[in-house]
Design a protein around this motif. Structure first.
Motif, PDB file in Angstrom:
ATOM      1  N   ILE A  19       0.836  -1.204   0.000  1.00  0.00           N
ATOM      2  CA  ILE A  19       0.000   0.000   0.000  1.00  0.00           C
ATOM      3  C   ILE A  19       0.867   1.248   0.000  1.00  0.00           C
ATOM      4  O   ILE A  19       0.648   2.183  -0.776  1.00  0.00           O
ATOM      5  CB  ILE A  19      -0.949   0.008   1.223  1.00  0.00           C
ATOM      6  N   LEU A  20       1.871   1.263   0.864  1.00  0.00           N
ATOM      7  CA  LEU A  20       2.708   2.456   1.001  1.00  0.00           C
ATOM      8  C   LEU A  20       3.548   2.716  -0.235  1.00  0.00           C
ATOM      9  O   LEU A  20       3.805   3.871  -0.586  1.00  0.00           O
ATOM     10  CB  LEU A  20       3.604   2.342   2.231  1.00  0.00           C
ATOM     11  N   ASN A  21       4.001   1.635  -0.906  1.00  0.00           N
ATOM     12  CA  ASN A  21       4.858   1.868  -2.077  1.00  0.00           C
ATOM     13  C   ASN A  21       4.071   2.017  -3.373  1.00  0.00           C
ATOM     14  O   ASN A  21       4.660   2.243  -4.433  1.00  0.00           O
ATOM     15  CB  ASN A  21       5.929   0.776  -2.209  1.00  0.00           C
ATOM     16  N   GLY A  22       2.744   1.898  -3.281  1.00  0.00           N
ATOM     17  CA  GLY A  22       1.913   2.157  -4.447  1.00  0.00           C
ATOM     18  C   GLY A  22       1.606   0.952  -5.317  1.00  0.00           C
ATOM     19  O   GLY A  22       0.928   1.081  -6.339  1.00  0.00           O
ATOM     20  N   ASP A  23       2.085  -0.247  -4.922  1.00  0.00           N
ATOM     21  CA  ASP A  23       1.749  -1.442  -5.696  1.00  0.00           C
ATOM     22  C   ASP A  23       0.264  -1.767  -5.573  1.00  0.00           C
ATOM     23  O   ASP A  23      -0.345  -2.309  -6.503  1.00  0.00           O
ATOM     24  CB  ASP A  23       2.585  -2.633  -5.227  1.00  0.00           C
ATOM     25  N   LEU A  24      -0.316  -1.459  -4.415  1.00  0.00           N
ATOM     26  CA  LEU A  24      -1.761  -1.534  -4.223  1.00  0.00           C
ATOM     27  C   LEU A  24      -2.277  -0.106  -4.168  1.00  0.00           C
ATOM     28  O   LEU A  24      -1.903   0.656  -3.275  1.00  0.00           O
ATOM     29  CB  LEU A  24      -2.110  -2.275  -2.925  1.00  0.00           C
ATOM     30  N   VAL A  25      -3.098   0.272  -5.122  1.00  0.00           N
ATOM     31  CA  VAL A  25      -3.517   1.668  -5.247  1.00  0.00           C
ATOM     32  C   VAL A  25      -4.857   1.899  -4.568  1.00  0.00           C
ATOM     33  O   VAL A  25      -5.628   0.961  -4.312  1.00  0.00           O
ATOM     34  CB  VAL A  25      -3.606   2.084  -6.733  1.00  0.00           C
ATOM     35  N   GLY A  27      -8.554   2.445  -3.786  1.00  0.00           N
ATOM     36  CA  GLY A  27      -9.749   1.937  -4.445  1.00  0.00           C
ATOM     37  C   GLY A  27      -9.639   0.507  -4.926  1.00  0.00           C
ATOM     38  O   GLY A  27     -10.636  -0.078  -5.373  1.00  0.00           O
ATOM     39  N   GLN A  28      -8.450  -0.070  -4.841  1.00  0.00           N
ATOM     40  CA  GLN A  28      -8.241  -1.439  -5.335  1.00  0.00           C
ATOM     41  C   GLN A  28      -8.751  -2.461  -4.325  1.00  0.00           C
ATOM     42  O   GLN A  28      -8.534  -2.341  -3.125  1.00  0.00           O
ATOM     43  CB  GLN A  28      -6.755  -1.676  -5.600  1.00  0.00           C
ATOM     44  N   PHE A  50      -5.536  -7.662   7.981  1.00  0.00           N
ATOM     45  CA  PHE A  50      -6.434  -6.677   7.383  1.00  0.00           C
ATOM     46  C   PHE A  50      -7.142  -5.862   8.462  1.00  0.00           C
ATOM     47  O   PHE A  50      -7.394  -4.663   8.281  1.00  0.00           O
ATOM     48  CB  PHE A  50      -7.456  -7.377   6.489  1.00  0.00           C
ATOM     49  N   LEU A  51      -7.482  -6.499   9.578  1.00  0.00           N
ATOM     50  CA  LEU A  51      -8.115  -5.771  10.670  1.00  0.00           C
ATOM     51  C   LEU A  51      -7.180  -4.683  11.206  1.00  0.00           C
ATOM     52  O   LEU A  51      -7.605  -3.559  11.488  1.00  0.00           O
ATOM     53  CB  LEU A  51      -8.515  -6.730  11.794  1.00  0.00           C
ATOM     54  N   ARG A  52      -5.899  -5.017  11.353  1.00  0.00           N
ATOM     55  CA  ARG A  52      -4.913  -4.026  11.812  1.00  0.00           C
ATOM     56  C   ARG A  52      -4.796  -2.872  10.824  1.00  0.00           C
ATOM     57  O   ARG A  52      -4.751  -1.702  11.210  1.00  0.00           O
ATOM     58  CB  ARG A  52      -3.546  -4.681  11.997  1.00  0.00           C
ATOM     59  N   LEU A  53      -4.757  -3.206   9.545  1.00  0.00           N
ATOM     60  CA  LEU A  53      -4.627  -2.168   8.522  1.00  0.00           C
ATOM     61  C   LEU A  53      -5.898  -1.330   8.431  1.00  0.00           C
ATOM     62  O   LEU A  53      -5.839  -0.143   8.097  1.00  0.00           O
ATOM     63  CB  LEU A  53      -4.293  -2.807   7.176  1.00  0.00           C
ATOM     64  N   GLY A  54      -7.022  -1.935   8.733  1.00  0.00           N
ATOM     65  CA  GLY A  54      -8.260  -1.177   8.801  1.00  0.00           C
ATOM     66  C   GLY A  54      -8.226  -0.176   9.944  1.00  0.00           C
ATOM     67  O   GLY A  54      -8.660   0.975   9.801  1.00  0.00           O
ATOM     68  N   ALA A  55      -7.697  -0.610  11.100  1.00  0.00           N
ATOM     69  CA  ALA A  55      -7.572   0.286  12.252  1.00  0.00           C
ATOM     70  C   ALA A  55      -6.629   1.439  11.963  1.00  0.00           C
ATOM     71  O   ALA A  55      -6.781   2.537  12.517  1.00  0.00           O
ATOM     72  CB  ALA A  55      -7.092  -0.492  13.467  1.00  0.00           C
ATOM     73  N   GLU A  56      -5.654   1.211  11.074  1.00  0.00           N
ATOM     74  CA  GLU A  56      -4.714   2.260  10.681  1.00  0.00           C
ATOM     75  C   GLU A  56      -5.239   3.101   9.521  1.00  0.00           C
ATOM     76  O   GLU A  56      -4.529   3.962   8.996  1.00  0.00           O
ATOM     77  CB  GLU A  56      -3.361   1.640  10.303  1.00  0.00           C
ATOM     78  N   GLN A  57      -6.472   2.818   9.092  1.00  0.00           N
ATOM     79  CA  GLN A  57      -7.147   3.566   8.032  1.00  0.00           C
ATOM     80  C   GLN A  57      -6.443   3.440   6.682  1.00  0.00           C
ATOM     81  O   GLN A  57      -6.495   4.344   5.847  1.00  0.00           O
ATOM     82  CB  GLN A  57      -7.299   5.044   8.421  1.00  0.00           C
ATOM     83  N   LEU A  58      -5.836   2.282   6.465  1.00  0.00           N
ATOM     84  CA  LEU A  58      -5.236   1.988   5.169  1.00  0.00           C
ATOM     85  C   LEU A  58      -6.126   1.080   4.328  1.00  0.00           C
ATOM     86  O   LEU A  58      -5.999   1.066   3.098  1.00  0.00           O
ATOM     87  CB  LEU A  58      -3.856   1.353   5.350  1.00  0.00           C
ATOM     88  N   LEU A  59      -6.994   0.316   4.987  1.00  0.00           N
ATOM     89  CA  LEU A  59      -7.935  -0.561   4.297  1.00  0.00           C
ATOM     90  C   LEU A  59      -9.340  -0.340   4.838  1.00  0.00           C
ATOM     91  O   LEU A  59      -9.519   0.004   6.011  1.00  0.00           O
ATOM     92  CB  LEU A  59      -7.575  -2.035   4.529  1.00  0.00           C
ATOM     93  N   ASP A  60     -10.339  -0.562   3.975  1.00  0.00           N
ATOM     94  CA  ASP A  60     -11.742  -0.621   4.379  1.00  0.00           C
ATOM     95  C   ASP A  60     -12.217  -2.051   4.142  1.00  0.00           C
ATOM     96  O   ASP A  60     -12.235  -2.520   2.991  1.00  0.00           O
ATOM     97  CB  ASP A  60     -12.597   0.349   3.561  1.00  0.00           C
ATOM     98  N   PRO A  71      -8.043   5.271  -0.412  1.00  0.00           N
ATOM     99  CA  PRO A  71      -7.220   6.286  -1.091  1.00  0.00           C
ATOM    100  C   PRO A  71      -6.738   7.345  -0.104  1.00  0.00           C
ATOM    101  O   PRO A  71      -7.401   7.620   0.899  1.00  0.00           O
ATOM    102  CB  PRO A  71      -8.196   6.898  -2.116  1.00  0.00           C
ATOM    103  N   MET A  72      -5.589   7.924  -0.395  1.00  0.00           N
ATOM    104  CA  MET A  72      -5.132   9.069   0.383  1.00  0.00           C
ATOM    105  C   MET A  72      -5.780  10.310  -0.198  1.00  0.00           C
ATOM    106  O   MET A  72      -5.553  10.661  -1.358  1.00  0.00           O
ATOM    107  CB  MET A  72      -3.610   9.199   0.348  1.00  0.00           C
ATOM    108  N   THR A  73      -6.620  10.966   0.573  1.00  0.00           N
ATOM    109  CA  THR A  73      -7.361  12.124   0.092  1.00  0.00           C
ATOM    110  C   THR A  73      -6.497  13.384   0.176  1.00  0.00           C
ATOM    111  O   THR A  73      -5.516  13.436   0.928  1.00  0.00           O
ATOM    112  CB  THR A  73      -8.624  12.342   0.932  1.00  0.00           C
ATOM    113  N   PRO A  74      -6.862  14.421  -0.589  1.00  0.00           N
ATOM    114  CA  PRO A  74      -6.142  15.694  -0.469  1.00  0.00           C
ATOM    115  C   PRO A  74      -6.147  16.242   0.953  1.00  0.00           C
ATOM    116  O   PRO A  74      -5.163  16.843   1.393  1.00  0.00           O
ATOM    117  CB  PRO A  74      -6.898  16.603  -1.439  1.00  0.00           C
ATOM    118  N   THR A  75      -7.248  16.023   1.677  1.00  0.00           N
ATOM    119  CA  THR A  75      -7.319  16.506   3.062  1.00  0.00           C
ATOM    120  C   THR A  75      -6.314  15.786   3.941  1.00  0.00           C
ATOM    121  O   THR A  75      -5.608  16.414   4.748  1.00  0.00           O
ATOM    122  CB  THR A  75      -8.738  16.293   3.622  1.00  0.00           C
ATOM    123  N   GLU A  76      -6.223  14.458   3.797  1.00  0.00           N
ATOM    124  CA  GLU A  76      -5.257  13.695   4.577  1.00  0.00           C
ATOM    125  C   GLU A  76      -3.835  14.119   4.235  1.00  0.00           C
ATOM    126  O   GLU A  76      -2.984  14.282   5.128  1.00  0.00           O
ATOM    127  CB  GLU A  76      -5.428  12.196   4.330  1.00  0.00           C
TER     128      GLU A  76
END
Length: 211
Positions: A19-25, A27-28, A50-60, A71-76
């Motif tokens: 996720i961080l390096n952009g291999d998973l974009v 909305g994917q 996935f639960l951990r990554l959800g808590a970190e707001q990287l996955l839904d 996605p990383m929003t402009p606000t974030e």
């Protein structure tokens, strides 16, 4: 097939890195089964990851079978950059007040810039992202402020994601970012506080165009 906490940690580290390096974009859709197959582990530890990554707001999480990369929003992005500016400016202020960075840090900054130059020449985006992160971490380390290092570490993952977004959108940004770092380093080591502040603002403003 590997199971348990070790497997969950592997799945967490692997998926977060992608996720961080952009291999998973943003909305994917990410499948627990696919990640498990890639790593040779069962679906249960992947779900825990996935639960951990959800808590970190990287996955839904969308079901027990998968999740969507948030996605990383402009606000974030703006929030991350505002905090980066605050931490780096405050740390630099402490360094300037103390008479500048010590020789050990100055030498490490120079070595880092040499590495960046080689990575730019090679067009190595992944390597440059890591060197970029190390460069800014050195600016923080120079202040000898453990709180600043702690706050910077908490932002590190999101900063890495922003860097990858910027540099993968247009690899020409490698040279521009390197030039920014050269200017920042020159101001930092020479004691030019006003020049450093202006260079830092200009550098961070580049990331606003990454989204």
């Amino acid at each position: 097939m590997q199971t348990g906490s070790a497997a969950a940690e592997r799945a967490y580290a692997h998926t977060k890195s992608q996720i961080l390096n952009g291999d998973l974009v943003g909305g994917q859709l990410v499948s627990e089964g696919n990640i498990g197959a890639e790593l040779g582990i069962s679906r249960t530890p992947v779900h825990e990851a996935f639960l951990r990554l959800g808590a970190e707001q990287l996955l839904d999480l969308v079901s027990r079978k998968g999740a969507i990369v948030r996605p990383m929003t402009p606000t974030e992005a703006a929030d991350v950059l505002a905090m980066r500016k605050a931490i780096e400016a405050a740390s630099a202020g402490q360094v300037f007040a103390a008479g500048g960075p010590n020789q050990r840090i100055a030498d490490r900054i120079a070595e880092n810039l040499d590495s960046q130059q080689a990575l730019v020449a090679a067009g190595d985006v992944a390597g440059f992202v890591d060197a970029d992160d190390d460069f800014h971490a050195l600016l923080i380390e120079a202040s000898d402020n453990p709180l600043a290092r702690q706050f910077y570490e908490q932002l590190r993952g999101r900063q890495q994601r922003l860097r990858n977004l910027l540099l993968r959108v247009d690899p020409a940004n490698l040279a521009s970012s390197f030039a920014d770092h050269q200017e920042l380093a020159a101001c930092f080591t020479s004691g030019d506080e006003d020049g450093f502040s202006a260079a830092l603002v200009a550098h961070l403003n580049r990331y606003q165009g990454a989204l």
